[in-house]
Design a protein around this motif. Structure first.
Motif, mmCIF file in Angstrom:
data_model
loop_
_atom_site.group_PDB
_atom_site.id
_atom_site.type_symbol
_atom_site.label_atom_id
_atom_site.label_comp_id
_atom_site.label_asym_id
_atom_site.label_seq_id
_atom_site.Cartn_x
_atom_site.Cartn_y
_atom_site.Cartn_z
ATOM 1 N N PHE A 1 29.034 0.616 67.385
ATOM 2 C CA PHE A 1 29.931 -0.529 67.488
ATOM 3 C C PHE A 1 31.356 -0.132 67.868
ATOM 4 C CE2 PHE A 1 26.816 -2.424 64.298
ATOM 5 C CZ PHE A 1 26.092 -3.062 65.301
ATOM 6 N N ALA A 2 31.501 0.754 68.847
ATOM 7 C CA ALA A 2 32.807 1.101 69.407
ATOM 8 C C ALA A 2 33.050 0.187 70.603
ATOM 9 C CB ALA A 2 32.834 2.561 69.833
ATOM 10 N N VAL A 3 34.170 -0.568 70.580
ATOM 11 C CA VAL A 3 34.416 -1.632 71.557
ATOM 12 C C VAL A 3 35.583 -1.248 72.463
ATOM 13 C CG1 VAL A 3 34.985 -4.075 71.844
ATOM 14 C CG2 VAL A 3 33.581 -3.339 69.904
ATOM 15 N N LEU A 4 35.402 -1.489 73.774
ATOM 16 C CA LEU A 4 36.485 -1.268 74.725
ATOM 17 C C LEU A 4 37.579 -2.308 74.505
ATOM 18 C CD1 LEU A 4 37.459 0.290 77.281
ATOM 19 C CD2 LEU A 4 36.404 -1.539 78.631
ATOM 20 N N ARG A 5 38.790 -1.848 74.207
ATOM 21 C CA ARG A 5 39.913 -2.751 74.000
ATOM 22 C C ARG A 5 40.789 -2.852 75.250
ATOM 23 N NH1 ARG A 5 38.046 -6.187 70.904
ATOM 24 N NH2 ARG A 5 37.880 -5.702 68.689
ATOM 25 N N ASN A 6 40.916 -1.769 75.998
ATOM 26 C CA ASN A 6 41.680 -1.790 77.242
ATOM 27 C C ASN A 6 40.721 -2.188 78.366
ATOM 28 O OD1 ASN A 6 43.232 -1.403 79.498
ATOM 29 N ND2 ASN A 6 43.732 0.746 79.068
ATOM 30 N N VAL A 7 40.565 -3.502 78.563
ATOM 31 C CA VAL A 7 39.571 -3.981 79.527
ATOM 32 C C VAL A 7 39.937 -3.600 80.951
ATOM 33 C CG1 VAL A 7 38.780 -5.872 78.073
ATOM 34 C CG2 VAL A 7 40.714 -6.239 79.636
ATOM 35 N N GLY A 8 41.174 -3.148 81.187
ATOM 36 C CA GLY A 8 41.561 -2.685 82.511
ATOM 37 C C GLY A 8 40.835 -1.431 82.944
ATOM 38 N N LEU A 9 40.220 -0.729 81.994
ATOM 39 C CA LEU A 9 39.446 0.471 82.340
ATOM 40 C C LEU A 9 38.056 0.137 82.864
ATOM 41 C CD1 LEU A 9 40.322 2.923 79.418
ATOM 42 C CD2 LEU A 9 41.270 2.842 81.734
ATOM 43 N N TYR A 10 37.676 -1.142 82.800
ATOM 44 C CA TYR A 10 36.364 -1.544 83.327
ATOM 45 C C TYR A 10 36.581 -2.356 84.591
ATOM 46 C CZ TYR A 10 31.448 -2.829 83.415
ATOM 47 O OH TYR A 10 30.131 -2.971 83.781
#
Length: 584
Positions: free
Chosen positions: A554-563
């Protein structure tokens, strides 16, 4: 196997007795009852026949040949249960032919359920959709192991869990679509929650799709298990593939008794009739040469051996300004890849520009039809799978549909592929037609000879011994050692769309089980090397939103700019660029 089967019966009975006791105390009913496969078979077979009549109505040459294959395979359903092979070239309708055989074979011999095992989670939804469309949503259980299984407490309330979720515990459903990982790791498991389903595997028809993908380091224990299931537990097993991995005991010492057990009509003749492309080896091609090849082909598929190479080649093709350029990689989450593939299929159908740069994920079970395919050097089975995406529907003459095999000088293959490239290289001089069954059998014989004792690299079989001093069955050690995927990767959840964001927001809500959430979030996961994820976490770009769950998935990407839509999961910080060798 007997010890595990007895253990399975005991732990499953214990779970269910405890569940029944607490359900009675709370005045609730646990819905676990399924209609038997025998009771459903008349409906299933009628639905299957209707579906196949609709398929045949298109009347193309390939569809007529698929119909002939299906009729022949179903005609073999009355044969004695046991081991079978189904050797049909890619595009020949193996999935539906094997399902038709299973339905008729169960009718003839009284099998309790049908289990369809697929090598990759990336294509399981596609097969589940086909089966549910024919047999009904409520009768088909999809169960894979891309997420950690939840350990169920039979004393807890089950109000929020439906019958399909309960069936993941014990595989009581009449039709199950699963992965090789879930099937085989359960068969070698020691943990009660995972082993409890094993007794329901007995008396099943098990279809192993793409049988050549069984990890070679575990090949001997896997074939020993398959042999035992057919000999003593009433199973019928179908090894289903275009590239039959030569597991016959005539080819592989200690192999399976497969002589005379082929279901397909004249596999050699089928290989000739369904040959829709030719393989040409051309030597080195760097990214500039590959881009030049894409310039001259408005619809083409390039398959490379690593995510890093795919990304670099895509960026080079972007710089060249090519139209219809698409990147397909496990840097993208599964939900994103499904949308990309829908776009690819629409472009191909509309004759629009479609230049796809992909990793090997596109080779198994992905239904695309390109006039030209370029494939980085790999094993012969992978080259043939790539060829199955070239002129798939036979609209072009085989001599005009070329699969170009190249070496990538700036991106040497991973170590596990280098040996297979050497094995394939020895076939080129011996077999003018690398798509022939003789070339395939010769290739696998070469691979098995080279690997020798490494076909049981973990020494699984040595951990079960019987001597004058008694038995020594190391169940727990075997369960720890038997891992079909040694990826060493760590998951990152991508808030890709509204459904993903909703599931992420449910993390930490007490009444929602972590197992249910893990399954819901699985389409939005990208697997990355652990050191790369540590870097993302350290920089605050990825976070465990609810550490109290103590769940690594359950590790969530917070900096969506990296996707990025074109690239998938990327990184912008200098540390990421310095650590790029972790992202392969």
């Amino acid at each position: 196997v007997m010890g595990r089967m007895i253990f399975s019966c005991l732990v499953d009975a214990d779970f269910k007795d405890t569940e029944t006791f607490y359900a009675a105390l709370e005045g609730r009913v646990v819905e676990r009852d399924w209609p038997t496969l025998d009771a459903l078979l008349p409906v299933f077979r009628e639905a299957f026949d209707t579906h196949m009549r609709d398929e045949a109505s298109t009347g193309t040459t390939v569809n007529r040949l698929r119909g002939d294959i299906l009729a022949h395979v179903r005609g073999k359903a009355g044969e004695a249960p046991g081991l079978f092979t189904l050797t049909v070239p890619t595009g020949g309708g193996k999935t539906l032919a094997s399902l038709g055989f299973a339905l008729d074979h169960a009718q003839a011999h009284g099998h309790r359920r049908i289990i369809y095992a697929i090598p990759f989670t990336s294509i399981i939804d596609q097969t589940v959709d086909v089966f549910r469309d024919i047999l009904g949503d409520e009768h088909v259980l999809a169960h894979h192991s891309a997420v950690e299984e939840q350990t169920f407490d039979p004393k807890q309330r089950r109000d929020s869990r439906d019958k399909l979720k309960l069936a993941m515990e014990d595989w009581a459903a009449p039709v199950i679509v699963t992965t090789n990982v879930q099937l085989f790791e359960s068969l070698f498991a020691a943990r009660p929650s995972r082993a409890r389903k094993l007794h329901n595997i007995a008396g099943s028809i098990i279809i192993l799709d793409e049988a050549q993908t069984i990890p070679r380091a575990l090949l001997r224990p896997c074939i020993r298990m398959l042999d035992e299931l057919t000999r003593n537990y009433g199973c019928t097993i179908v090894l289903c593939t275009a590239t039959q991995p030569a597991l016959d005991q005539r080819n592989l010492p200690g192999g399976l008794p497969l002589e005379g057990r082929e279901l397909a009509p004249d596999p050699r003749g089928l290989a000739r009739q369904l040959r829709r492309a030719r393989i040409v080896a051309v030597g080195p091609m760097d990214n500039a040469a590959l881009v030049d090849a894409l310039v001259s082909a408005t619809q083409a598929l390039v398959i490379v051996n690593s995510r890093r190479h795919a990304l670099e080649l895509f960026q080079a093709a972007q710089a060249a300004g090519l139209d219809g350029l698409i990147h397909l990689t496990t840097r993208q989450c599964a939900a994103h890849r499904r949308r990309i593939l829908d776009d690819v299929q629409s472009r191909l159908k509309d004759k629009a520009p479609c230049r796809v740069i992909a990793t090997s994920l596109v080779e198994a079970g992905v239904d695309v039809d390109f006039p030209r395919v370029l494939r980085a050097e790999a094993g012969l089975e992978q080259i043939i799978q790539a060829a199955g995406r070239c002129n798939r529907e036979g609209h072009l003459a085989p001599e005009d549909s070329i699969v170009t095999v190249f070496s990538a000088p700036d991106h040497p293959p991973p170590s596990e592929i280098k040996g297979l490239i050497g094995d394939m290289g020895r076939m080129i001089g011996k077999h003018p037609d690398l798509l022939s069954l003789d070339a395939i059998a010769d290739y696998f014989g070469e691979v098995y000879w080279r690997m020798g004792d490494r076909l049981d690299a973990k020494k699984i079989l040595e951990k079960f011994t019987i001597s004058r001093r008694g038995t020594d069955f190391a169940y727990r050690s075997v369960a720890e050692a038997f891992k079909m995927i040694e990826s060493g990767l760590a998951p990152v959840i991508i808030p890709y769309d509204a459904a993903a964001e909703e599931a992420v927001n449910e993390l930490g809500i007490a009444h929602i089980s972590s197992g249910a959430l893990a399954r819901k979030l699985q389409p939005f996961v990208v697997q990355v090397p652990p050191r790369a994820r540590e870097l993302l976490i350290r920089n605050g770009d990825v976070a465990f939103t609810h550490p109290e769950l103590r769940a690594d998935q359950f590790a969530v990407l917070r900096n969506v700019g990296l996707y990025k839509n074109d690239f998938g999961l990327l990184w912008d910080h200098p540390e990421y660029l310095a650590a790029e060798h972790y992202f392969v």
